[in-house]
Design a protein around this motif. Structure first.
Motif, PDB file in Angstrom:
ATOM      1  N   PHE A  89       0.829  -1.219   0.000  1.00 13.85           N
ATOM      2  CA  PHE A  89       0.000   0.000   0.000  1.00 13.85           C
ATOM      3  C   PHE A  89       0.857   1.260   0.000  1.00 13.85           C
ATOM      4  CE2 PHE A  89      -1.824  -3.371   2.697  1.00 13.85           C
ATOM      5  CZ  PHE A  89      -2.752  -3.840   1.782  1.00 13.85           C
ATOM      6  N   GLU A  90       2.010   1.211  -0.689  1.00 13.86           N
ATOM      7  CA  GLU A  90       2.936   2.338  -0.636  1.00 13.86           C
ATOM      8  C   GLU A  90       2.296   3.610  -1.193  1.00 13.86           C
ATOM      9  OE1 GLU A  90       6.695   1.872  -2.637  1.00 13.86           O
ATOM     10  OE2 GLU A  90       7.742   2.850  -0.976  1.00 13.86           O
TER      11      GLU A  90
ATOM     12  N   ALA B 280      -7.076  -8.879  -6.176  1.00 14.59           N
ATOM     13  CA  ALA B 280      -6.873  -7.916  -7.257  1.00 14.59           C
ATOM     14  C   ALA B 280      -6.294  -6.573  -6.800  1.00 14.59           C
ATOM     15  CB  ALA B 280      -8.195  -7.682  -7.986  1.00 14.59           C
ATOM     16  N   GLN B 281      -6.821  -6.025  -5.684  1.00 15.94           N
ATOM     17  CA  GLN B 281      -6.417  -4.668  -5.307  1.00 15.94           C
ATOM     18  C   GLN B 281      -4.904  -4.550  -5.091  1.00 15.94           C
ATOM     19  OE1 GLN B 281      -8.509  -2.188  -5.627  1.00 15.94           O
ATOM     20  NE2 GLN B 281     -10.146  -3.629  -6.103  1.00 15.94           N
ATOM     21  N   GLY B 282      -4.290  -5.550  -4.464  1.00 19.45           N
ATOM     22  CA  GLY B 282      -2.841  -5.515  -4.250  1.00 19.45           C
ATOM     23  C   GLY B 282      -2.084  -5.409  -5.574  1.00 19.45           C
ATOM     24  N   GLN B 283      -2.606  -6.084  -6.579  1.00 15.91           N
ATOM     25  CA  GLN B 283      -1.958  -6.035  -7.891  1.00 15.91           C
ATOM     26  C   GLN B 283      -2.112  -4.646  -8.511  1.00 15.91           C
ATOM     27  OE1 GLN B 283      -2.439  -9.716 -10.300  1.00 15.91           O
ATOM     28  NE2 GLN B 283      -3.735 -10.478  -8.663  1.00 15.91           N
ATOM     29  N   PHE B 284      -3.290  -4.066  -8.375  1.00 14.02           N
ATOM     30  CA  PHE B 284      -3.509  -2.729  -8.950  1.00 14.02           C
ATOM     31  C   PHE B 284      -2.587  -1.697  -8.286  1.00 14.02           C
ATOM     32  CE2 PHE B 284      -8.079  -4.299  -9.606  1.00 14.02           C
ATOM     33  CZ  PHE B 284      -7.762  -4.810 -10.854  1.00 14.02           C
ATOM     34  N   LEU B 285      -2.472  -1.783  -6.955  1.00 15.29           N
ATOM     35  CA  LEU B 285      -1.668  -0.789  -6.241  1.00 15.29           C
ATOM     36  C   LEU B 285      -0.193  -0.873  -6.618  1.00 15.29           C
ATOM     37  CD1 LEU B 285      -3.181  -0.745  -2.630  1.00 15.29           C
ATOM     38  CD2 LEU B 285      -3.866   0.522  -4.654  1.00 15.29           C
ATOM     39  N   ASN B 286       0.255  -2.054  -7.060  1.00 16.17           N
ATOM     40  CA  ASN B 286       1.649  -2.217  -7.473  1.00 16.17           C
ATOM     41  C   ASN B 286       1.844  -1.981  -8.968  1.00 16.17           C
ATOM     42  OD1 ASN B 286       3.332  -2.922  -5.160  1.00 16.17           O
ATOM     43  ND2 ASN B 286       2.022  -4.722  -4.945  1.00 16.17           N
ATOM     44  N   PHE B 287       0.817  -1.483  -9.644  1.00 11.84           N
ATOM     45  CA  PHE B 287       0.900  -1.387 -11.101  1.00 11.84           C
ATOM     46  C   PHE B 287       2.147  -0.648 -11.590  1.00 11.84           C
ATOM     47  CE2 PHE B 287       0.241   1.102 -14.972  1.00 11.84           C
ATOM     48  CZ  PHE B 287       0.196   0.059 -15.879  1.00 11.84           C
ATOM     49  N   ALA B 288       2.421   0.525 -10.998  1.00 15.79           N
ATOM     50  CA  ALA B 288       3.536   1.341 -11.507  1.00 15.79           C
ATOM     51  C   ALA B 288       4.867   0.593 -11.362  1.00 15.79           C
ATOM     52  CB  ALA B 288       3.579   2.677 -10.772  1.00 15.79           C
ATOM     53  N   LYS B 289       5.046  -0.103 -10.216  1.00 17.03           N
ATOM     54  CA  LYS B 289       6.294  -0.842 -10.005  1.00 17.03           C
ATOM     55  C   LYS B 289       6.409  -2.028 -10.959  1.00 17.03           C
ATOM     56  CE  LYS B 289       6.294   0.321  -5.137  1.00 17.03           C
ATOM     57  NZ  LYS B 289       5.957  -0.206  -3.805  1.00 17.03           N
ATOM     58  N   ASP B 449     -10.391   0.424 -11.698  1.00 17.06           N
ATOM     59  CA  ASP B 449      -9.617   0.391 -10.448  1.00 17.06           C
ATOM     60  C   ASP B 449      -8.404   1.314 -10.483  1.00 17.06           C
ATOM     61  OD1 ASP B 449     -10.955  -2.097  -8.964  1.00 17.06           O
ATOM     62  OD2 ASP B 449     -10.759  -2.566 -11.075  1.00 17.06           O
ATOM     63  N   LEU B 450      -7.631   1.240 -11.581  1.00 16.76           N
ATOM     64  CA  LEU B 450      -6.445   2.097 -11.662  1.00 16.76           C
ATOM     65  C   LEU B 450      -6.866   3.564 -11.585  1.00 16.76           C
ATOM     66  CD1 LEU B 450      -4.258   0.329 -14.396  1.00 16.76           C
ATOM     67  CD2 LEU B 450      -4.038   0.208 -11.910  1.00 16.76           C
ATOM     68  N   THR B 451      -7.977   3.896 -12.211  1.00 14.79           N
ATOM     69  CA  THR B 451      -8.439   5.286 -12.209  1.00 14.79           C
ATOM     70  C   THR B 451      -8.802   5.763 -10.797  1.00 14.79           C
ATOM     71  OG1 THR B 451      -9.306   4.933 -14.426  1.00 14.79           O
ATOM     72  CG2 THR B 451     -10.082   6.898 -13.266  1.00 14.79           C
ATOM     73  N   VAL B 452      -9.592   4.978 -10.074  1.00  9.81           N
ATOM     74  CA  VAL B 452     -10.005   5.454  -8.747  1.00  9.81           C
ATOM     75  C   VAL B 452      -8.825   5.543  -7.778  1.00  9.81           C
ATOM     76  CG1 VAL B 452     -12.425   4.788  -8.943  1.00  9.81           C
ATOM     77  CG2 VAL B 452     -10.790   3.152  -7.944  1.00  9.81           C
ATOM     78  N   HIS B 453      -7.902   4.588  -7.850  1.00  8.07           N
ATOM     79  CA  HIS B 453      -6.745   4.657  -6.939  1.00  8.07           C
ATOM     80  C   HIS B 453      -5.829   5.831  -7.300  1.00  8.07           C
ATOM     81  CE1 HIS B 453      -7.694   1.166  -4.589  1.00  8.07           C
ATOM     82  NE2 HIS B 453      -7.702   0.367  -5.635  1.00  8.07           N
ATOM     83  N   ALA B 454      -5.646   6.070  -8.599  1.00  9.28           N
ATOM     84  CA  ALA B 454      -4.800   7.183  -9.019  1.00  9.28           C
ATOM     85  C   ALA B 454      -5.416   8.498  -8.573  1.00  9.28           C
ATOM     86  CB  ALA B 454      -4.620   7.155 -10.532  1.00  9.28           C
ATOM     87  N   LYS B 455      -6.726   8.591  -8.721  1.00 12.95           N
ATOM     88  CA  LYS B 455      -7.422   9.820  -8.351  1.00 12.95           C
ATOM     89  C   LYS B 455      -7.297  10.068  -6.844  1.00 12.95           C
ATOM     90  CE  LYS B 455     -11.914  11.965  -8.798  1.00 12.95           C
ATOM     91  NZ  LYS B 455     -13.328  11.638  -8.854  1.00 12.95           N
ATOM     92  N   LYS B 456      -7.439   9.000  -6.072  1.00  7.34           N
ATOM     93  CA  LYS B 456      -7.399   9.136  -4.620  1.00  7.34           C
ATOM     94  C   LYS B 456      -6.002   9.488  -4.112  1.00  7.34           C
ATOM     95  CE  LYS B 456      -8.811   8.671  -0.364  1.00  7.34           C
ATOM     96  NZ  LYS B 456      -9.781   9.604   0.210  1.00  7.34           N
ATOM     97  N   THR B 457      -4.967   8.836  -4.692  1.00  6.94           N
ATOM     98  CA  THR B 457      -3.616   8.975  -4.126  1.00  6.94           C
ATOM     99  C   THR B 457      -2.726   9.937  -4.890  1.00  6.94           C
ATOM    100  OG1 THR B 457      -2.737   7.181  -5.492  1.00  6.94           O
ATOM    101  CG2 THR B 457      -3.667   6.567  -3.354  1.00  6.94           C
ATOM    102  N   GLY B 458      -3.112  10.248  -6.122  1.00  4.45           N
ATOM    103  CA  GLY B 458      -2.242  11.073  -6.947  1.00  4.45           C
ATOM    104  C   GLY B 458      -1.099  10.287  -7.582  1.00  4.45           C
ATOM    105  N   ALA B 459      -1.058   8.984  -7.339  1.00  5.02           N
ATOM    106  CA  ALA B 459      -0.001   8.162  -7.952  1.00  5.02           C
ATOM    107  C   ALA B 459      -0.293   8.002  -9.445  1.00  5.02           C
ATOM    108  CB  ALA B 459       0.060   6.798  -7.273  1.00  5.02           C
ATOM    109  N   PRO B 460       0.731   8.108 -10.280  1.00  3.25           N
ATOM    110  CA  PRO B 460       0.501   8.010 -11.737  1.00  3.25           C
ATOM    111  C   PRO B 460       0.367   6.555 -12.179  1.00  3.25           C
ATOM    112  CG  PRO B 460       2.812   8.456 -11.292  1.00  3.25           C
ATOM    113  CD  PRO B 460       2.146   8.315  -9.956  1.00  3.25           C
ATOM    114  N   LEU B 461      -0.821   6.003 -12.056  1.00  2.00           N
ATOM    115  CA  LEU B 461      -1.038   4.614 -12.480  1.00  2.00           C
ATOM    116  C   LEU B 461      -1.376   4.596 -13.970  1.00  2.00           C
ATOM    117  CD1 LEU B 461      -3.027   3.311  -9.375  1.00  2.00           C
ATOM    118  CD2 LEU B 461      -0.565   3.286  -9.794  1.00  2.00           C
ATOM    119  N   VAL B 462      -0.415   5.039 -14.742  1.00  2.00           N
ATOM    120  CA  VAL B 462      -0.625   5.201 -16.185  1.00  2.00           C
ATOM    121  C   VAL B 462       0.568   4.648 -16.946  1.00  2.00           C
ATOM    122  CG1 VAL B 462      -2.067   7.261 -15.994  1.00  2.00           C
ATOM    123  CG2 VAL B 462       0.431   7.479 -16.101  1.00  2.00           C
TER     124      VAL B 462
END
Lengths: 717, 717
Positions: A89-90, B280-289, B449-462
């Motif tokens: 959850f980084e 699934a969520q753990g995988q989405f959160l690690n998308f950028a890495k 999923d990538l959209t809502v997490h990116a929006k919430k955290t500001g992380a560039p999941l793109v």
């Protein structure tokens, strides 16, 4: 493959090694005592914490596989860059004590687990079970975890910061001792960078000289920090005026904090439960079914690989102390009679282990001895053959997966350090940059768990064994004629009955004669009438009878080897890490044994030339069919760069596809540690890899069999 | 090995198949809709529940692998006796929805997971990750699970019994319809024994004839039970006066019950968390890495195998609906542009699947069609190549592990049945005695999923992709001289600025000209002064500018194949079960494919003669080295009995050691399904087994290569 290191004398321990004794009111799983790290840096808030380098005094710094000083920062940068593991959850800021494994970490973990399953479950015909993590309250109440599985916690009254009480006391005292040393102009042990951080954090406490007597008192407290209970820790805080540097306030008195995560099972809130803190309980509860599955045969072992959970108060040591972790546990059920012999003990008795026994530690020494497990059991250092057998098997397992043989020891728990149910316990400890880390516990849990669960539920968690020679006993028995006895003695009935049943064999024999002669007896019954009560023949009969027992019933004892896979994985990384010096920059290498390495082969085409593509596809497929995991690196980087990148991932072999391949189908095979290469046609190269991975051949064998290749362009750099 | 079955026409469905649409306010994971079972027996309190046999109307009973009627009671007795799985905490009374796997279940599960890992992760170079189960509140709040991952629950006001509201309505209406049928003297579909139980439970409601109109109304309600939300279910309960038979009372109005297990992370209670309901969520959160690990390459897939948790309201269907379960999930990230092509689609396009598409279902039919996935994608039945590719790969996986090909179909979700983020979703359903069970979901989760997490955290999941041809655009841009603009317009500043920014390209072009000519412009600003505002050149500049974009940035879409391992495991057991008729009694056989079977070889010594022991030891060791799992049965039972016992465990091969072995080292090899045997020296037998297990050879091949053995004493009777 891995260069064998000369095994040096094991460095003696700091006082830390003594600080293991649990206080008397808190139950400690011997397998994973939670306070092996006592670091001045534990309160650093980083989610990717830098482990401190508390090392034995004669070891000023941790070393790599090749004996180089271990640069922790560089290693951690490698692990992050190659995604071995990463804070969970980084992007949400992280949660301390929770880590995700990325692809190489995940494969490394899977390979360790696979090796474990083969080494223990398959090799020893263990019965593997997979039990649920969710566990109802009642089960863990019975096992003692609800009441005793706790750490002491205190809180800053102003900013609410939470401390583990023992860690808090340690931190403040160590800071003061450091300040004292500085004031005396002495060298500070820790690295300069750490000391600086510390100074900044604990401003105002630095460089204050303490009285010699105070220094000694502090050092004595630190040496037995694990011996204090909550109340005593609270007294220390008051007595020595220990304050939180951030607020200047005294924390609240320590309270017990249960380390289990709680939840509720089902829609109504009347079934509280926990996430299991160990896999063991599920195995115990299934004992009767497993015994039946094993056709009643004893001894036998069950085993389980799965996640367990501990809600650590403030985890700050990377993979070494986490809240969710993978465990592999064995419960070996054995007859307590017959000295817990093990029928395969002779297979391991000559294996030499590095032992640090209880008596040595209690006499204030930390010197280890290297001796055969056969001798250790014979001399009584290790309690019994079964325990000894598993210590040797644990040693063989750690060796097989690539643990540095010079960085492993078996340390026996001291008497007051063990959980109350244990009769003997040894930890396999691995030396890392953090100090000695207990990675495997091997405890004799006696009959504790089966007994408490059987008592609570009434389930017969016992072994019933047909006696080859029936056991015959003769005893004087009393039969009370209940229908008459009660009405006759009325309110005194129960008291008289109890007095009758309490009669010894000798008394019974004498009274039987009396009854036969007089038709009645007189016995002492204090508190009834004048203390003498007459009983006539129609109320009581005393007879000598033979009893034949065909069945012996017993509760087995349990020997429990318990593995923390994450700790082993992290130690393995440190043990296999080294740095290859290069012309431009030094490069990290992880020299995992081929069987454990996350990926076995890197496929490297010389360039992006289209001609190579069919060869790449075919080779990948052949490797897959051969059961060898491979990865392709078709990037534009130089071959040297690509191999170097790959060394960081610990991939033992590389295959290059070049124009020669297009001509004659041959490829080169590179070995990671030596960077030497051979060249042959693909079939030969693939079977060479297979035998290297399954351990049938060494790289030396392969160099002997296949032609050496020395293409300049393929060198690393 | 496994006899190929003729694939019959797939039986049409009951109305049940339609009852999938989630109500609009509750989020449903398409991969595991939770209400595929709607059984009259679900309220049975057994901890080892007997599954009911709701089957398509033309299928009066479930069948075994050999087409025999499936006797569920016998099968379940086998599974319990052989400890495939067992209720967790049974000695404490059990907890519904929690099961432990015993040794054969555990090995079966491990082999399925191993096959999955090879088939998907290794074969497709997926990036495996292992993320934590513990998940902080905020993550699941963002993903929508905190608000929407719920079922409707109601409660008996007197005895506190809790019902899932939809199941309650179903149960009462079905009971009334059954009573009506009985009153009309019609045959009742369910087995006699079930009907009897039912009658007993719902005493007083039996055999009451209903009006024809009422029957029709009830049937219509049942046909769309999954379409009702909580309020509507509450209305149905009132309108039709539905009461709990046990108390005669109306339950409370339905309330949403969140299905996640909650807990608290860390010692202070300010970090609430949940056990993940999906990996699934753990995988989405690690998308950028993961994207970085993959060197930026797209498309790619991550994968994860791990436990997930759902706090079911009242789980009563054995392994098919549990609270803790093993999932294997793939998240395939793909560029939404370019029609989600898949470069390996051509490899699978000819594979034929049994499809039940959305349109067929919506038109009230349940007829399936068997067609190639190539055709299905081409005709638009399946949305895109990537989705189609995975459907075919799922099919191949299920086939490989031994799913009965006549009992599998792919059913498309209807539009109102999908979660709101999905654009297409297909379930792989397996036919069991309980009806069609969804075992794999394959959803297109779009970019949700990538959209809502990116929006919430500001992380560039793109994904940032360098454009080969830079994109050049020309636009009229307005530059506001902020320092002067604000003070000049004072309180109207923001309104005027908004009006300026809202100007279209055409207006900007016109005004730029006006500004150049007059040094000022006038624009319409409703609500400011008289609706016209003058802006001078020192406050505003309008210019035409070229913009060159070198990078394209996009959020990938996700195709998610999601496997419920426990459901697959249970279905596999039913699909591979059959009964061998014998002289004395019929015996169960589990004909798992060798690669999946829990144990591969049973070693059977003819008797307990000591002479056999060295041969047994040597053979066990050789098998271990060859990587073949074996078990020894040295009990006193007849060889036939021992083989028979073993057939129940699904062990495909048996080796007998007899006096001939002592003489010449040969052993016999028995094949489970045919009970035929060959005899040869051990090396040949072991390599025969290896090739049978890895699929290189069939039993026919072995019979061709090695001499047939027909020793009478070894026959299974």
């Amino acid at each position: 493959m891995k260069p064998l290191l000369r095994i040096p004398a094991i460095p003696p321990l700091t006082g830390k090694a003594f600080r293991r004794s649990p206080d008397s009111t808190i139950l400690r799983r011997p397998s994973f005592a939670r306070r092996f790290i006592a670091s001045a840096q534990e309160h650093t808030r980083s989610v990717f914490p830098k482990l401190t380098t508390k090392l034995p005094p004669n070891m000023t710094t941790a070393t790599t596989l090749k004996g180089q000083p271990l640069d922790k920062v560089t290693l951690e940068s490698l692990l992050r860059r190659r995604m071995f593991y990463t804070p969970s959850f980084e992007i949400y800021g992280g949660v301390s004590g929770l880590y995700d494994y990325g692809p190489p970490g995940c494969a490394l973990q899977a390979n360790i687990v696979d090796a474990w399953r083969k080494h223990f479950i398959l090799e020893e015909d263990m019965l593997e079970v997979d039990c649920t993590v969710l566990t109802p309250h009642e089960v863990l109440k019975t096992s003692g975890h609800v009441d005793k599985f706790a750490d002491w916690m205190c809180k800053d009254p102003k900013n609410g910061e939470i401390f583990r009480a023992d860690h808090f006391v340690e931190d403040v005292l160590e800071t003061r001792l450091r300040g004292d040393k500085e004031a005396r102009g002495l060298k500070i042990e820790e690295k300069e960078v750490d000391a600086k951080k510390k100074r900044k954090k604990t401003k105002g406490q630095e460089a204050i000289k303490l009285d010699d007597a105070v220094v000694q008192e502090y050092e004595e407290i630190l040496a037995q920090i694990d011996n204090y209970n909550g109340e005593q820790l609270g007294e220390l805080i008051i007595k020595h005026d220990l304050k939180n540097a951030a607020t200047g306030l005294t924390p609240t008195p320590p309270v017990a904090f249960n380390l289990m995560f709680s939840t509720t099972i089902g829609p109504s809130s009347n079934l509280p439960g926990y996430l299991r803190p160990e896999t063991a309980q599920g195995q115990f509860l299934n004992f009767a079914k497993l015994l039946e599955f094993n056709a009643g045969g004893m001894p036998f072992a069950s085993a389980s690989i799965g996640k367990s959970y501990r809600n650590e108060i403030s985890p700050r040591a990377g993979l070494l102390r986490v809240r969710e972790f993978l465990m592999a546990e064995i419960e070996h059920f054995v007859d307590p009679e017959g000295h817990k012999k093990h029928e395969r003990f002779h297979e391991v008795e000559d294996i030499e282990l590095v032992l640090l026994d209880r008596h040595t530690q209690l006499s204030g020494k930390t010197s280890v001895k290297k001796e055969s497990i056969g001798k250790a059991v014979k001399e009584g250092t290790v309690d019994n053959e079964t325990l000894g057998y598993f210590l040797a098997r644990i040693h063989l397992f750690l060796k097989k997966i690539g643990v540095d043989q010079s960085k492993i020891r078996f340390r026996q728990h001291m008497a007051n350090e063990m959980a109350h149910y244990a009769t003997d316990c040894w930890d396999a400890e691995l030396l890392t940059s953090t100090g000695w880390v207990e990675c495997v516990g091997c405890a004799d849990r006696s009959a504790y768990d089966l007994t408490v669960h059987a008592k609570k539920t009434g389930a017969p968690l016992v072994v019933r064994e047909r006696l080859e020679v029936p056991k015959v006993t003769e005893e004087w028995e009393v039969d009370i004629e209940k229908k008459k006895f009660g009405p006759f003695y009325k309110k005194d009935g129960k008291t008289v009955e109890a007095a009758v049943l309490a009669l010894s064999q000798e008394q019974r024999e004498k009274l039987a004669k009396e009854m036969q002669e007089n038709g009645k007896i007189v016995i002492d019954v204090p508190g009834v009438a004048d203390g003498k009560v007459e009983i006539s023949k129609d109320l009581l009969d005393i007879e000598k009878r033979k009893r034949t027992e065909n069945i012996r019933e017993y509760t087995p004892n349990v020997i429990e080897p318990s593995f923390g896979i994450g700790r082993i994985l992290y130690s393995l990384i440190e043990h296999n890490y080294w740095v290859r010096e290069g012309d431009d920059e030094a490069r990290g290498v992880l020299s995992f044994p081929p069987s454990i390495a996350p990926t076995k082969v890197l496929i490297v085409p010389l360039s992006s030339n289209k001609e190579f593509e069919p060869f790449i596809r075919k080779l990948s497929q052949k490797l897959r069919v051969a059961g060898v995991s491979s990865r392709l690196d078709a990037s534009n980087a130089s071959i040297g760069k690509r191999y170097s990148r790959n060394d960081e991932l610990g991939t033992p072999f590389g295959i290059t596809i070049d124009f020669q391949t297009v001509k004659d189908g041959t490829v080169t095979l590179r070995e990671r540690d030596s960077t030497r290469q051979v060249r042959a046609e693909q079939g030969k190269i693939i079977s060479a890899i297979q035998s290297l991975v399954d351990g049938g051949k060494t790289w030396q064998d392969i160099e002997f069999e296949l032609p050496i290749f020395q293409g300049q362009e393929l060198e690393v750099r």
